[in-house]
Design a protein around this motif. Structure first.
Motif, PDB file in Angstrom:
ATOM      1  N   GLY A   1       5.496 -17.985  12.218  1.00  0.00           N
ATOM      2  CA  GLY A   1       6.595 -17.470  11.427  1.00  0.00           C
ATOM      3  C   GLY A   1       6.287 -16.060  10.984  1.00  0.00           C
ATOM      4  N   GLU A   2       7.296 -15.388  10.439  1.00  0.00           N
ATOM      5  CA  GLU A   2       7.116 -14.012   9.993  1.00  0.00           C
ATOM      6  C   GLU A   2       7.645 -13.830   8.583  1.00  0.00           C
ATOM      7  OE1 GLU A   2       6.984 -11.136  13.927  1.00  0.00           O
ATOM      8  OE2 GLU A   2       8.772 -11.139  12.638  1.00  0.00           O
ATOM      9  N   ILE A   3       6.973 -12.957   7.860  1.00  0.00           N
ATOM     10  CA  ILE A   3       7.371 -12.566   6.518  1.00  0.00           C
ATOM     11  C   ILE A   3       7.735 -11.091   6.561  1.00  0.00           C
ATOM     12  CG2 ILE A   3       6.622 -12.310   4.124  1.00  0.00           C
ATOM     13  CD1 ILE A   3       6.817 -15.200   4.916  1.00  0.00           C
ATOM     14  N   SER A   4       8.877 -10.738   5.987  1.00  0.00           N
ATOM     15  CA  SER A   4       9.302  -9.336   5.915  1.00  0.00           C
ATOM     16  C   SER A   4       8.954  -8.771   4.545  1.00  0.00           C
ATOM     17  CB  SER A   4      10.809  -9.216   6.159  1.00  0.00           C
ATOM     18  OG  SER A   4      11.144  -9.674   7.452  1.00  0.00           O
ATOM     19  N   VAL A   5       8.310  -7.608   4.548  1.00  0.00           N
ATOM     20  CA  VAL A   5       7.889  -6.965   3.306  1.00  0.00           C
ATOM     21  C   VAL A   5       8.469  -5.560   3.259  1.00  0.00           C
ATOM     22  CG1 VAL A   5       5.943  -6.223   1.882  1.00  0.00           C
ATOM     23  CG2 VAL A   5       5.750  -8.281   3.307  1.00  0.00           C
TER      24      VAL A   5
ATOM     25  N   LEU B   1       0.802  -1.223   0.000  1.00  0.00           N
ATOM     26  CA  LEU B   1       0.000   0.000   0.000  1.00  0.00           C
ATOM     27  C   LEU B   1       0.835   1.273   0.000  1.00  0.00           C
ATOM     28  CD1 LEU B   1      -2.773  -0.966   2.584  1.00  0.00           C
ATOM     29  CD2 LEU B   1      -2.814  -1.209   0.100  1.00  0.00           C
ATOM     30  N   ALA B   2       1.918   1.306   0.777  1.00  0.00           N
ATOM     31  CA  ALA B   2       2.703   2.532   0.914  1.00  0.00           C
ATOM     32  C   ALA B   2       4.158   2.178   1.200  1.00  0.00           C
ATOM     33  CB  ALA B   2       2.136   3.403   2.036  1.00  0.00           C
ATOM     34  N   SER B   3       5.033   3.108   0.932  1.00  0.00           N
ATOM     35  CA  SER B   3       6.464   2.889   1.159  1.00  0.00           C
ATOM     36  C   SER B   3       6.727   2.604   2.637  1.00  0.00           C
ATOM     37  CB  SER B   3       7.270   4.113   0.720  1.00  0.00           C
ATOM     38  OG  SER B   3       7.095   4.356  -0.651  1.00  0.00           O
ATOM     39  N   GLY B   4       7.632   1.668   2.889  1.00  0.00           N
ATOM     40  CA  GLY B   4       7.980   1.317   4.255  1.00  0.00           C
ATOM     41  C   GLY B   4       8.229  -0.163   4.398  1.00  0.00           C
ATOM     42  N   GLU B   5       8.289  -0.612   5.645  1.00  0.00           N
ATOM     43  CA  GLU B   5       8.513  -2.019   5.934  1.00  0.00           C
ATOM     44  C   GLU B   5       7.373  -2.564   6.781  1.00  0.00           C
ATOM     45  OE1 GLU B   5      12.323  -2.532   7.691  1.00  0.00           O
ATOM     46  OE2 GLU B   5      13.416  -2.028   5.844  1.00  0.00           O
ATOM     47  N   ALA B   6       7.052  -3.823   6.570  1.00  0.00           N
ATOM     48  CA  ALA B   6       5.958  -4.458   7.298  1.00  0.00           C
ATOM     49  C   ALA B   6       6.333  -5.888   7.631  1.00  0.00           C
ATOM     50  CB  ALA B   6       4.663  -4.431   6.479  1.00  0.00           C
TER      51      ALA B   6
END
Length: 670
Positions: A210-214, A193-198
């Protein structure tokens, strides 16, 4: 009691299944107790245990936590109704014997000892012919962290990506910890949706997470400098390993995209770099004469578990020289290139008209439950039985391929392909394709050819069509004792696929004229009131089973779509639907099972778990005519079928999902 034979190789009948569903009244008594090695545990008195009613509409599990090397005893006590019929002797199975073993004990298998062997979590399953109970057992420190094909994603704003889990056997839930940057759906589709990390948190009902880095960038990466229509795809390595692998798979196409003379106008880009490829048109055509799928082959270095983004471009001539045909195992290739967008895949009509899972949840809460139940029980059956060919009764392969189309998840493509190969190599080939009509699961085999180019599957379609010609050629004999609606449905489906794929066995390919004649013969067998009746049903009476009539209507609808839009088919299917609805049971939300058969005091006369073999008759009529009465009836059948499902049974799971996904499109077609 009405029973249905399950045939084994050579057509020999080996057992019968009753539709009497004791699971709805099963009561389980579970006692978890520590036991010393070799200790004997007496069955608890009824006053010492609390009964827990099991609801067949949900996965009900009892839970225990044990240490590695520790033993516990699991008890199951059947309901009074099942006791009154016979002594229920469950079979026991661990979904992962490497984590926890299960050993049935005395007393007719009414309890078993589970032993923790390694850190993790398993389902322990107790099964009788009519009932299933399951237990969640956590061993040691519990399950390891979840694994994914890719745990990091670099996306641009507006992009989507799908999380592909490598661990199956349990239902996963997804949540975004930074929803302003990226969101995630219940099926694992990420939207930037927008610039950054999630961070995307993924959890399983087995307790793993578990985790996914976006990372989302506003920078737009320019597409490859070519024209034409683009298909978003990904390379996935099926075999274990890394390095160069032959990518080889069929790619389904939308109607009008390519014709036989256009195969030179196909290009493949991986990471923005064009690949030198081999392209071939596969058999099968859309009604407008355009190609239904093409075979793509090229080598590429990739590792298992790490998909690589790709793009297929249609309508632009290749700039690199063509590769020759590549030698590989076409049935289960080392690697594949598959479209990933379900919104594209549903437009190809590969598995028939349908809608994506993402788009159907808004139809009703029953539509959402239908897909949620699929994820739960598909994983349970796969974890328990994998691709055993016996699991393909009512075409599990077609079920998985349809779910791949509706989700874009390549795991379902892989399961469908493995299921076809197990069925073809474990049943059809050892028996020289001499299948009974009941065990002719031809749709999945035909789809396998279109998705891999495996000529052995196309040959299998032709041979099965030849074997079933006996029923085609004798259908005109009114009152033939060996023929009913389901047999006619299976026979017509095989003839259609033989003609559509130009599939030759040892004899001639089914012709369009032969199919027209067979369709006319079948339509002529319908009674004046709309029923399909046969002496084989409830002999010496002449009756029919409504779910078989639904299957016959389904095959007639496919003949209407793919062969010829004969208006007589619409009229006959409508008359059949009206007749079945005259047997609608409000209390059970299902149509009568066997109109014309004498009442049976021990079994119900309707089974909502069979509704979704009938529902498409009504949804399709609505799509053709716009008569909202038929959409309302389709909705009632679908909702009743989802509410009254029995998905623990492998056959019942397949019956629920084998073609009902088409309901979503047809009931929304106007």
């Amino acid at each position: 009691m009405l029973v249905e034979p399950l045939s084994r190789p050579g057509g020999q009948v080996v057992r019968f299944w009753s539709f009497n569903r004791m699971i709805l009244e099963l009561t389980a008594v579970v006692l978890l107790c520590a036991c010393a090695d070799g200790a004997t545990v007496n069955e608890p008195a009824s006053a010492q245990a609390e009964a827990v009613n099991i609801d067949a509409s949900a996965m009900v599990r009892q839970q225990a936590a044990i240490a590695i090397g520790e033993q516990r005893t699991l008890w199951v006590s059947p309901s009074l109704k099942s006791k009154s019929r016979s002594t229920v002797q469950p079979s026991w199975r661990s979904s992962n014997p490497a984590i926890a073993s299960i050993v049935p004990q005395a007393n007719g298998g009414q309890y078993a000892v589970v032993t923790g062997l390694a850190n993790g979590a398993v389902y322990v399953i107790a099964r009788t012919p009519a009932a299933v109970d399951s237990f969640l057992v956590i061993v040691g420190t519990g399950p390891a962290a979840l694994r994914f094909a890719a745990s990091t994603f670099a996306l641009t704003r507006g992009d989507t990506a799908r999380i592909i889990p490598l661990d199956t056997g349990s239902t996963l839930s997804y949540s975004s910890l930074s929803s302003s940057v990226a969101t995630v759906t219940t099926s694992g589709l990420i939207t930037a949706l927008a610039s950054g990390e999630a961070k995307i948190r993924v959890s399983s009902e087995l307790g793993a997470s578990g985790e996914i880095s976006v990372t989302v960038s506003a920078t737009v990466v320019p597409p490859p400098p070519v024209g034409g229509n683009r298909i978003v795809a990904a390379l996935t390595r099926i075999s274990v390993g890394s390095g160069s692998a032959l990518v080889s798979s069929g790619v389904p196409l939308v109607a009008g995209a390519l014709r036989d003379t256009d195969v030179s106008a196909v290009r493949v880009f991986v990471g923005g770099v064009e690949q030198r490829i081999f392209v071939a048109a596969l058999q099968g055509r859309h009604p407008d004469g355009s190609l239904t799928s093409i075979l793509l082959q090229f080598p590429y270095a990739l590792a298992s578990g790490i998909p690589v983004a790709a793009e297929i471009v249609l309508g632009s001539s290749r700039t690199l020289g063509d590769l020759p045909p590549q030698v590989n195992n076409p049935g289960m290739p080392d690697a594949v290139i598959l479209p990933t967008d379900p919104n594209y895949l549903v437009q190809t009509d590969l598995v028939g008209a349908t809608r994506s899972v993402e788009s159907t949840s808004a139809i009703s809460s029953f539509a959402s439950k239908y897909d949620a139940d699929f994820r739960t029980f598909a994983d349970l059956h796969w974890a328990t039985y994998s691709d055993q060919w016996e699991q393909n009764y009512y075409d599990r392969a077609q079920v998985y391929y349809a779910q791949w189309v509706r989700t874009g998840n390549p795991e379902y493509w892989t399961r469908g392909t493995r299921q076809v190969l197990a069925y073809r190599k474990g049943y059809l080939e050892p028996n020289a394709y001499g299948t009974s009509p009941h065990w002719s699961q031809i749709d999945g085999v035909a789809l396998h050819y279109q998705l891999t180019g495996d000529e052995m599957s196309r040959f299998a379609v032709g041979r099965v069509a030849e074997v079933l010609r006996y029923f085609r050629d004798n259908a005109r004999i009114v009152g033939h004792p060996d023929i009913d609606s389901r047999i006619l449905a299976r026979t017509l489906a095989a003839q259609l696929w033989s003609w559509r794929l130009q599939a030759r066995g040892n004899e001639a390919i089914a012709t369009a004229a032969e199919i027209s004649t067979f369709v006319s013969t079948v339509l002529g067998l319908q009674a004046a009131d709309g029923a399909w009746r046969y002496p084989i049903i409830c002999a010496p009476l002449s009756a029919g089973l409504t779910y078989m009539d639904g299957m016959l209507n389904e095959s007639l609808i496919q003949a209407y779509i793919h062969h010829s839009p004969n208006p007589a088919i619409l009229a006959k299917v409508r008359k059949s639907a009206d007749y079945m609805w005259s047997r609608w049971k409000v209390a059970s939300q299902a149509v009568e099972y066997a109109p014309g058969c004498p009442p049976n005091s021990t079994d119900p006369d309707s089974y909502p778990e069979l509704n979704n073999l009938v529902v498409n008759s009504y949804a399709w009529i609505y799509a053709q005519t716009g008569d909202v009465v038929f959409r309302q009836r389709a909705d009632s059948l679908f909702n009743g079928g989802v509410r009254g499902q029995f998905l623990y049974g492998q056959k019942q799971f397949n019956q629920q999902y084998t073609t009902s996904y088409r309901y979503f499109f047809w009931r929304s077609a106007r």
